[in-house]
Design a protein around this motif. Structure first.
Motif, PDB file in Angstrom:
ATOM      1  N   SER A  19      39.440  40.207  41.287  1.00  0.00           N
ATOM      2  CA  SER A  19      40.222  41.297  40.693  1.00  0.00           C
ATOM      3  C   SER A  19      41.503  40.736  40.104  1.00  0.00           C
ATOM      4  CB  SER A  19      40.535  42.356  41.727  1.00  0.00           C
ATOM      5  OG  SER A  19      39.329  42.857  42.224  1.00  0.00           O
ATOM      6  N   CYS A  20      41.890  39.573  40.541  1.00  0.00           N
ATOM      7  CA  CYS A  20      42.867  38.760  39.822  1.00  0.00           C
ATOM      8  C   CYS A  20      42.433  37.327  40.101  1.00  0.00           C
ATOM      9  CB  CYS A  20      44.287  39.040  40.264  1.00  0.00           C
ATOM     10  SG  CYS A  20      44.517  39.059  42.010  1.00  0.00           S
ATOM     11  N   SER A  21      42.864  36.370  39.260  1.00  0.00           N
ATOM     12  CA  SER A  21      42.298  35.029  39.408  1.00  0.00           C
ATOM     13  C   SER A  21      43.222  34.095  40.174  1.00  0.00           C
ATOM     14  CB  SER A  21      42.005  34.442  38.037  1.00  0.00           C
ATOM     15  OG  SER A  21      42.684  35.126  37.064  1.00  0.00           O
ATOM     16  N   SER A  45      48.005  38.362  37.320  1.00  0.00           N
ATOM     17  CA  SER A  45      47.458  39.634  36.895  1.00  0.00           C
ATOM     18  C   SER A  45      48.277  40.087  35.685  1.00  0.00           C
ATOM     19  CB  SER A  45      47.589  40.629  38.044  1.00  0.00           C
ATOM     20  OG  SER A  45      46.836  41.761  37.773  1.00  0.00           O
ATOM     21  N   THR A 219      40.588  49.789  40.481  1.00  0.00           N
ATOM     22  CA  THR A 219      39.655  48.853  39.843  1.00  0.00           C
ATOM     23  C   THR A 219      38.515  48.579  40.830  1.00  0.00           C
ATOM     24  OG1 THR A 219      40.814  46.923  40.743  1.00  0.00           O
ATOM     25  CG2 THR A 219      41.501  47.675  38.564  1.00  0.00           C
ATOM     26  N   GLN A 221      35.107  45.450  41.705  1.00  0.00           N
ATOM     27  CA  GLN A 221      34.502  44.157  41.399  1.00  0.00           C
ATOM     28  C   GLN A 221      33.004  44.199  41.657  1.00  0.00           C
ATOM     29  OE1 GLN A 221      36.003  40.239  43.013  1.00  0.00           O
ATOM     30  NE2 GLN A 221      34.164  40.440  44.245  1.00  0.00           N
ATOM     31  N   ARG A 249      39.718  48.879  35.368  1.00  0.00           N
ATOM     32  CA  ARG A 249      38.882  47.728  35.028  1.00  0.00           C
ATOM     33  C   ARG A 249      37.733  47.583  36.012  1.00  0.00           C
ATOM     34  NH1 ARG A 249      40.931  43.337  32.089  1.00  0.00           N
ATOM     35  NH2 ARG A 249      38.828  42.528  32.291  1.00  0.00           N
ATOM     36  N   TYR A 251      35.745  44.322  37.310  1.00  0.00           N
ATOM     37  CA  TYR A 251      35.747  42.864  37.247  1.00  0.00           C
ATOM     38  C   TYR A 251      34.362  42.355  37.619  1.00  0.00           C
ATOM     39  CZ  TYR A 251      40.796  43.114  36.909  1.00  0.00           C
ATOM     40  OH  TYR A 251      42.066  43.388  36.490  1.00  0.00           O
ATOM     41  N   SER A 253      32.018  39.119  38.794  1.00  0.00           N
ATOM     42  CA  SER A 253      32.160  37.843  39.464  1.00  0.00           C
ATOM     43  C   SER A 253      30.794  37.171  39.556  1.00  0.00           C
ATOM     44  CB  SER A 253      32.724  38.111  40.865  1.00  0.00           C
ATOM     45  OG  SER A 253      32.676  36.962  41.627  1.00  0.00           O
ATOM     46  N   TYR A 279      31.803  40.550  30.464  1.00  0.00           N
ATOM     47  CA  TYR A 279      33.193  40.924  30.173  1.00  0.00           C
ATOM     48  C   TYR A 279      33.329  41.361  28.713  1.00  0.00           C
ATOM     49  CZ  TYR A 279      35.602  39.695  34.484  1.00  0.00           C
ATOM     50  OH  TYR A 279      36.066  39.694  35.772  1.00  0.00           O
TER      51      TYR A 279
END
Ligand code: SF4
Length: 436
Positions: A19-21, A45, A219, A221, A249, A251, A253, A279
């Motif tokens: 959800s954030c890198s 983010s 959000t 994932q 969003r 996400y 993965s 994406y």
């Protein structure tokens, strides 16, 4: 266990949540320098106004009562375990914030004992940060599937954003790989969060000081490639989540094989290109107004990994092209491969005053290498004449030279640098902005 060891374990354990890198770099401090960079821990983010913000990304605990087969933290995994206390998380956040390492916190957790027990610990932590430590920075909090709505309502008072991870796109997938989770235990909290957001919005229309509820929205994932679910199914699910719960969003993965089990696919590496195409397709649904079933259908349920989904759609709909850039409406302009949202807006604004020509399109950021096959400019067509769909497909694919290009040593690791054979130079822009 000392705090540094806990941080090492629980920062590393959080890296599978996209959800954030994660920071992506590991570097020790030098005698004259200030600070270390470590692979897990700090991630980035984007705020609503486009700023990149760094977040402390950790799990509260990796002790898990559940045994999701794909997960490195599952109950039966032989990994070092650790658990923070709410005060430890609060102090770490404040100390990192004061040192200017981070601007916020991304706090997730494994299921410690049971969903409500874990959720209570998470709520206590964020409440402490806000009330006792007066922390006003950004907080993204994970909701534990199956947690009581009252706890979620409490969490939403203190967190800027919350997310419930869907993880697997179908009930069958959950049954197979994460039998302790159910579709209901994930969808219900999402529904609840959405209704609370709407309710708060209404209250704030009446009372300016009515309390906020997750002002940065929710959000989720999804893991791609752990189950046989195809891209059509995944994209339709995302479309439905955007439409029904106004998610900010979804996400994606790529499934990372961390263990072997007969129910898990045996793959050598994560399907990163599939993740990237999803994406792009998601961007087309969310921003460009495409419907999932315009991009894919039952006969073609997987996104083409060779070319981007907008070009693939245009190739299947050649009868709609070429479009005249001086007359086409905005909705059609943004469907042209190589014309993004910003360039389409610039075209619409500029053509009120003058006729658009090829040079102007170049200045507006249109990728003419792609777009020329699909447009006319003041009646002139600059693409190849009399070519069929297959030839055009080959032209839109990366060239052999690009396929043979090698990685430049020492450069910043980016998706295109990992897969140079699949990217054209203009794709770098697409990867960063999502525009196609
Ligand atoms: S509940 Fe979360 S942490 Fe626990 S095994 Fe499943 S995915 Fe992993």
């Amino acid at each position: 266990m000392d705090l540094h060891t806990k941080l090492k374990i629980l920062g590393a354990a959080a890296k599978y949540d996209v959800s954030c890198s994660s920071s992506g770099s590991s570097r020790r401090n030098r005698s004259s320098g200030l600070g270390n960079a470590s692979l897990p821990g700090i991630c980035h983010s984007w705020s609503d106004d486009g700023r990149c913000i760094s977040l402390l990304k950790i799990l509260f605990t990796n002790h898990c009562a559940f045994n999701c087969l794909y997960c490195v933290n599952r109950a039966t995994a032989d990994v070092p375990r650790a658990t923070f206390t709410p005060d430890e998380v609060a102090q770490l956040t404040i100390n990192f914030y004061k040192r200017n390492y981070i601007e916020g916190l991304f706090l997730s957790s494994a299921v410690y004992k049971n969903p409500n027990y874990t959720m209570e610990l998470l709520v206590t932590t964020v409440k402490k940060l806000r009330k006792e430590y007066q922390f006003n920075g950004y907080i993204h909090l994970k909701v534990i599937p199956g947690a009581d709505p009252l706890l979620i309502a409490e969490a939403g008072k203190y967190a800027d954003r919350i997310s419930v991870n869907i993880e697997l796109p179908s009930s069958q997938g959950l049954q197979l790989l994460a039998p302790q989770k159910s579709r209901d235990s994930i969808i219900r909290p999402m529904e609840f969060i959405h209704s609370k957001i709407l309710q708060t919005r209404e209250e704030r229309k009446l009372y300016k000081n009515a309390p906020l509820f997750v002002p940065a929205g929710q959000t989720t994932q999804l893991i791609v490639g752990a189950t046989p679910d195809n891209d059509l199914k995944i994209l339709k699910l995302s479309e439905s989540l955007y439409n029904h719960f106004s998610l900010k969003r979804v996400y994606y993965s790529a499934y990372v094989p961390v263990t072997q089990h007969p129910n898990l696919p045996s793959i050598a590496s994560p399907p990163l290109m599939r993740e990237h195409r999803l994406y792009q397709a998601d961007w087309l649904v969310r921003v460009y107004g495409f419907k999932a079933d315009e991009l894919l259908d039952e006969n073609q349920p997987l996104l083409d990994t060779e070319i981007d989904p907008k070009s693939a759609w245009a190739l299947r709909n050649l009868h709609l092209f070429p479009v005249e850039v001086n007359r086409a409406d905005y909705e059609m302009l943004i469907r042209v491969p190589g014309i993004g949202v910003r360039s389409a807006k610039r075209i619409i604004a500029a053509r009120r005053y003058s006729t658009i020509d090829f040079d102007i399109l170049k200045r507006f950021g249109v990728v003419l290498k792609r777009a020329r096959h699909f447009i006319t400019c003041n009646g002139k067509f600059y693409g190849e004449r009399n070519i069929n769909e297959l030839t055009l497909y080959q032209m839109l694919k990366p060239t052999a030279k690009q396929q043979n290009s090698t990685k430049v040593a020492g450069e910043q690791l980016t998706f295109p640098s990992l897969y140079p054979q699949l990217f054209q130079p203009e794709d770098v822009h697409t990867v960063i902005t999502g525009e196609m």
